[in-house]
Design an enzyme around this catalytic site. Sequence first.
Site, PDB file in Angstrom:
ATOM      1  N   ARG A  38      28.808  71.217  29.021  1.00 58.87           N
ATOM      2  CA  ARG A  38      28.649  72.671  29.022  1.00 58.87           C
ATOM      3  C   ARG A  38      27.188  73.087  28.821  1.00 58.87           C
ATOM      4  O   ARG A  38      26.769  74.131  29.331  1.00 58.87           O
ATOM      5  CB  ARG A  38      29.536  73.300  27.952  1.00 58.87           C
ATOM      6  CG  ARG A  38      30.990  73.321  28.397  1.00 58.87           C
ATOM      7  CD  ARG A  38      31.883  73.934  27.366  1.00 58.87           C
ATOM      8  NE  ARG A  38      33.181  74.268  27.965  1.00 58.87           N
ATOM      9  CZ  ARG A  38      34.262  74.599  27.291  1.00 58.87           C
ATOM     10  NH1 ARG A  38      34.218  74.654  25.980  1.00 58.87           N
ATOM     11  NH2 ARG A  38      35.376  74.894  27.912  1.00 58.87           N
ATOM     12  N   LYS A 202      53.701  71.727  28.950  1.00 61.81           N
ATOM     13  CA  LYS A 202      54.818  72.680  29.051  1.00 61.81           C
ATOM     14  C   LYS A 202      54.840  73.528  30.310  1.00 61.81           C
ATOM     15  O   LYS A 202      53.820  74.008  30.765  1.00 61.81           O
ATOM     16  CB  LYS A 202      54.744  73.621  27.849  1.00 61.81           C
ATOM     17  CG  LYS A 202      54.920  72.925  26.532  1.00 61.81           C
ATOM     18  CD  LYS A 202      55.168  73.942  25.438  1.00 61.81           C
ATOM     19  CE  LYS A 202      54.460  73.564  24.161  1.00 61.81           C
ATOM     20  NZ  LYS A 202      53.463  74.522  23.731  1.00 61.81           N
ATOM     21  N   GLY A 382      41.306  77.429  29.979  1.00 62.19           N
ATOM     22  CA  GLY A 382      42.118  78.652  29.992  1.00 62.19           C
ATOM     23  C   GLY A 382      41.670  79.611  31.080  1.00 62.19           C
ATOM     24  O   GLY A 382      42.491  80.196  31.791  1.00 62.19           O
TER      25      GLY A 382
HETATM   26  P1  AMP Z   1      48.243  70.705  28.559  1.00 56.82           P
HETATM   27  O1  AMP Z   1      47.479  71.092  27.335  1.00 56.82           O
HETATM   28  O2  AMP Z   1      49.364  71.608  28.888  1.00 56.82           O
HETATM   29  O3  AMP Z   1      47.331  70.409  29.733  1.00 56.82           O
HETATM   30  O4  AMP Z   1      48.993  69.359  28.200  1.00 56.82           O
HETATM   31  C1  AMP Z   1      48.285  68.184  27.919  1.00 56.82           C
HETATM   32  C2  AMP Z   1      49.123  67.344  27.034  1.00 56.82           C
HETATM   33  O5  AMP Z   1      50.363  67.080  27.662  1.00 56.82           O
HETATM   34  C3  AMP Z   1      48.511  66.008  26.748  1.00 56.82           C
HETATM   35  O6  AMP Z   1      48.188  65.961  25.385  1.00 56.82           O
HETATM   36  C4  AMP Z   1      49.598  65.008  27.116  1.00 56.82           C
HETATM   37  O7  AMP Z   1      49.751  63.994  26.156  1.00 56.82           O
HETATM   38  C5  AMP Z   1      50.845  65.862  27.155  1.00 56.82           C
HETATM   39  N1  AMP Z   1      51.874  65.284  28.033  1.00 56.82           N
HETATM   40  C6  AMP Z   1      51.727  64.903  29.309  1.00 56.82           C
HETATM   41  N2  AMP Z   1      52.856  64.366  29.783  1.00 56.82           N
HETATM   42  C7  AMP Z   1      53.768  64.409  28.789  1.00 56.82           C
HETATM   43  C8  AMP Z   1      55.126  63.997  28.662  1.00 56.82           C
HETATM   44  N3  AMP Z   1      55.763  63.408  29.671  1.00 56.82           N
HETATM   45  N4  AMP Z   1      55.736  64.214  27.480  1.00 56.82           N
HETATM   46  C9  AMP Z   1      55.085  64.795  26.470  1.00 56.82           C
HETATM   47  N5  AMP Z   1      53.797  65.209  26.526  1.00 56.82           N
HETATM   48  C10 AMP Z   1      53.138  65.010  27.663  1.00 56.82           C
END
Ligand code: AMP
Length: 402
Positions: A38, A202, A382
């Site tokens: 950054r 999620k 974000g």
């Molecule tokens: P995000 O912040 O939504 O981009 O999510 C990233 C996080 O999702 C990372 O810390 C991953 O460990 C988690 N993640 C990815 N795949 C899975 C899964 N199959 N089950 C649980 N967590 C996951």
Amino acid sequence: MGLNKKSVDDINVNGKKVLVRCDFNVPLKEGKITDENRLVAALPTIKKLVADGGRIILCSHLGKPKGEPKPELSLAPVAVRLSELLGQEVKFVASPVVVDDSVKAAVDAMKDGEIILLENTRYRAEETKNGEAFSKDLASLAEVFVNDAFGTAHRAHCSNVGVTEYIDTCVVGYLMQKEIDFLGNAVETPVRPFVAILGGAKVADKLNVISNLLEKCDTLIIGGGMAYTFLKAKGLEVGTSLVDDTKIDYCREMMEKAEKLGKKLLLPIDTTIAAEFPSPIDAEIAVEVVPSDAIPADKMGLDIGTETAKLYADAVKSAKTVVWNGPMGVFENPILAKGTIAVAKSLAETDATTIIGGGDSAAAVNQLGFGDKMSHISTGGGASLEFLEGKELPGVAAANDK
Ligand code: AMP
């Protein structure tokens, strides 16, 4: 698309005091900056303003000090590293309230081409509430405002939006321009086929992104924890995998929408499973790859499988534009990072325009050493997601129109 906002190329800052909102929100470990992307990304705008003879007052937030001084979140280390990167002193004016009489005196004593850095803007409680007093304090320092902080462009805070009410000349910097050009062109006027890849934990975090990208892209690829809610919506057993039962109908709707629009929506055809979530997250773990319709009731999906990795890599191979946000599995664990690595590799190998939304996928790509193989890695997680949702970013909207 092109950005219809005035930039640093449209103004003359010679002899003027210029407040520049940067995104210096870098990770720190024991006072050391562990990822300076950054800072490097902010240099072109700063150099341009110095070359034009402006008096540069830099500001940024760092972490979440929640409205009070927290020494471990001081921008002091940033001033030191920026001085080195620029080959010019960046004078740090530390005030617990960010702007006070001593800061004003330091600004008044500046000569053309000099640079100072203010303390963490989130030391002030008003910052994240877009409060008037702090916006006015910041505006009182300068005659021109430059916003180059893409990472906070999706928030309306004092230092990127409030301040623009009290300064007439407000423009965007080169980084902001570059981010919006890449993301905007990819979404609005993509060279096709356009493949979008979404992963991460999620579904709920990415509802609008899924819906908007389905309309814009040719193929939407889903991986990561999100995928299991889709698989369940298809009627499959997903065991103990991460599922959001309140979003099953939504996933069904998205699958119908894809069909109606004639878009491809790719879901994992096989999946890497384990007995439980690794603890600690990088612990050695026994895994197995099974077809997505054969996940046992007591097992958890933690990464895409090998066949899925191939399927996704093939989709990337045939694309001319690829946008990627979110890991394909629990990539913090080397055993569960294979799907994410395979996708990163396929992006590194293609001649297509490749754009990485910030956050985890940016970190993954950089860690794997593929950073310089991508067309663009966004500095804002974000902000890039909200942009992909098709939302207007308040930090961009506040700049003067061309
Ligand atoms: P995000 O912040 O939504 O981009 O999510 C990233 C996080 O999702 C990372 O810390 C991953 O460990 C988690 N993640 C990815 N795949 C899975 C899964 N199959 N089950 C649980 N967590 C996951």
